[in-house]
Design a protein around this motif. Structure first.
Motif, PDB file in Angstrom:
ATOM      1  N   LEU A  93      10.078   6.941  -6.530  1.00  0.00           N
ATOM      2  CA  LEU A  93      10.554   5.555  -6.521  1.00  0.00           C
ATOM      3  C   LEU A  93      11.983   5.480  -5.989  1.00  0.00           C
ATOM      4  N   ILE A  94      12.827   6.393  -6.423  1.00  0.00           N
ATOM      5  CA  ILE A  94      14.216   6.414  -5.950  1.00  0.00           C
ATOM      6  C   ILE A  94      14.268   6.640  -4.446  1.00  0.00           C
ATOM      7  N   VAL A  95      13.496   7.600  -3.961  1.00  0.00           N
ATOM      8  CA  VAL A  95      13.460   7.881  -2.522  1.00  0.00           C
ATOM      9  C   VAL A  95      12.868   6.690  -1.766  1.00  0.00           C
ATOM     10  N   PHE A  96      11.828   6.082  -2.320  1.00  0.00           N
ATOM     11  CA  PHE A  96      11.203   4.919  -1.695  1.00  0.00           C
ATOM     12  C   PHE A  96      12.215   3.786  -1.548  1.00  0.00           C
ATOM     13  N   ILE A  97      12.958   3.497  -2.602  1.00  0.00           N
ATOM     14  CA  ILE A  97      13.965   2.428  -2.568  1.00  0.00           C
ATOM     15  C   ILE A  97      15.055   2.750  -1.541  1.00  0.00           C
ATOM     16  N   GLN A  98      15.496   4.013  -1.509  1.00  0.00           N
ATOM     17  CA  GLN A  98      16.504   4.417  -0.531  1.00  0.00           C
ATOM     18  C   GLN A  98      15.997   4.193   0.896  1.00  0.00           C
ATOM     19  N   CYS A  99      14.760   4.544   1.147  1.00  0.00           N
ATOM     20  CA  CYS A  99      14.185   4.360   2.481  1.00  0.00           C
ATOM     21  C   CYS A  99      14.096   2.887   2.849  1.00  0.00           C
ATOM     22  N   ILE A 100      13.710   2.060   1.907  1.00  0.00           N
ATOM     23  CA  ILE A 100      13.596   0.628   2.167  1.00  0.00           C
ATOM     24  C   ILE A 100      14.976   0.044   2.460  1.00  0.00           C
ATOM     25  N   LEU A 101      15.979   0.463   1.709  1.00  0.00           N
ATOM     26  CA  LEU A 101      17.332  -0.060   1.907  1.00  0.00           C
ATOM     27  C   LEU A 101      17.940   0.379   3.232  1.00  0.00           C
ATOM     28  N   LEU A 102      17.493   1.511   3.747  1.00  0.00           N
ATOM     29  CA  LEU A 102      18.029   2.007   5.014  1.00  0.00           C
ATOM     30  C   LEU A 102      17.365   1.388   6.228  1.00  0.00           C
ATOM     31  N   LEU A 103      16.247   0.696   6.024  1.00  0.00           N
ATOM     32  CA  LEU A 103      15.531   0.095   7.164  1.00  0.00           C
ATOM     33  C   LEU A 103      16.263  -1.090   7.722  1.00  0.00           C
TER      34      LEU A 103
ATOM     35  N   MET B 142       0.818  -1.194   0.000  1.00  0.00           N
ATOM     36  CA  MET B 142       0.000   0.000   0.000  1.00  0.00           C
ATOM     37  C   MET B 142       0.866   1.265   0.000  1.00  0.00           C
ATOM     38  N   LEU B 143       1.965   1.221   0.751  1.00  0.00           N
ATOM     39  CA  LEU B 143       2.840   2.391   0.810  1.00  0.00           C
ATOM     40  C   LEU B 143       3.431   2.675  -0.568  1.00  0.00           C
ATOM     41  N   PHE B 144       3.884   1.624  -1.246  1.00  0.00           N
ATOM     42  CA  PHE B 144       4.433   1.787  -2.592  1.00  0.00           C
ATOM     43  C   PHE B 144       3.393   2.411  -3.523  1.00  0.00           C
ATOM     44  N   LEU B 145       2.194   1.873  -3.512  1.00  0.00           N
ATOM     45  CA  LEU B 145       1.119   2.369  -4.371  1.00  0.00           C
ATOM     46  C   LEU B 145       0.836   3.850  -4.096  1.00  0.00           C
ATOM     47  N   THR B 146       0.797   4.210  -2.832  1.00  0.00           N
ATOM     48  CA  THR B 146       0.510   5.593  -2.458  1.00  0.00           C
ATOM     49  C   THR B 146       1.642   6.536  -2.840  1.00  0.00           C
ATOM     50  N   VAL B 147       2.862   6.171  -2.482  1.00  0.00           N
ATOM     51  CA  VAL B 147       4.017   7.060  -2.672  1.00  0.00           C
ATOM     52  C   VAL B 147       4.447   7.148  -4.127  1.00  0.00           C
ATOM     53  N   VAL B 148       4.429   6.048  -4.834  1.00  0.00           N
ATOM     54  CA  VAL B 148       4.991   6.007  -6.186  1.00  0.00           C
ATOM     55  C   VAL B 148       3.942   6.194  -7.285  1.00  0.00           C
ATOM     56  N   ILE B 149       2.688   5.912  -7.010  1.00  0.00           N
ATOM     57  CA  ILE B 149       1.663   6.019  -8.050  1.00  0.00           C
ATOM     58  C   ILE B 149       0.647   7.129  -7.734  1.00  0.00           C
TER      59      ILE B 149
END
Length: 99
Positions: free
Chosen positions: A89-99, A1-8
């Motif tokens: 998407l770039i920011v989302f991926i960065q956030c996921i990788l930092l978790l 859901m977060l991906f859908l909201t943030v990226v789409i």
């Protein structure tokens, strides 16, 4: 859901509002293209004030100006939407990788 909201959902809705409706209407006024890029960019940045670092406000403002320039040069809102999606998407991926 977060991906859908943030990226789409967020990029589509924000670009329709700021580079679709606002840009289109403002560029036909006395403020012209420059105002039609700057005013929605400031408003776009202000709706993202949940981020506490001032540098993020500056980055978001510059990104919004870039989206406005893209809208003006291409005359096509889809380029803005896709650019915004890629940025998120770039920011989302960065956030996921930092978790």
């Amino acid at each position: 859901m977060l991906f859908l909201t943030v990226v789409i959902i967020a990029p589509v809705s924000e670009e329709v509002i700021f580079r679709g409706v606002a840009f289109y209407r403002l560029k036909e006024t006395r403020i012209g293209v420059t105002g039609a890029i700057i005013i929605p960019s400031v408003l776009f940045s202000l709706i993202h004030l949940q981020y506490e670092q001032p540098i993020i406000f500056v980055i978001l403002f510059l990104a919004a100006v870039m989206f406005g320039v893209i809208r003006h040069i291409t005359g096509n809102l889809w380029y803005c939407i896709v650019s915004h999606m890629l940025m998120n998407l770039i920011v989302f991926i960065q956030c996921i990788l930092l978790l």
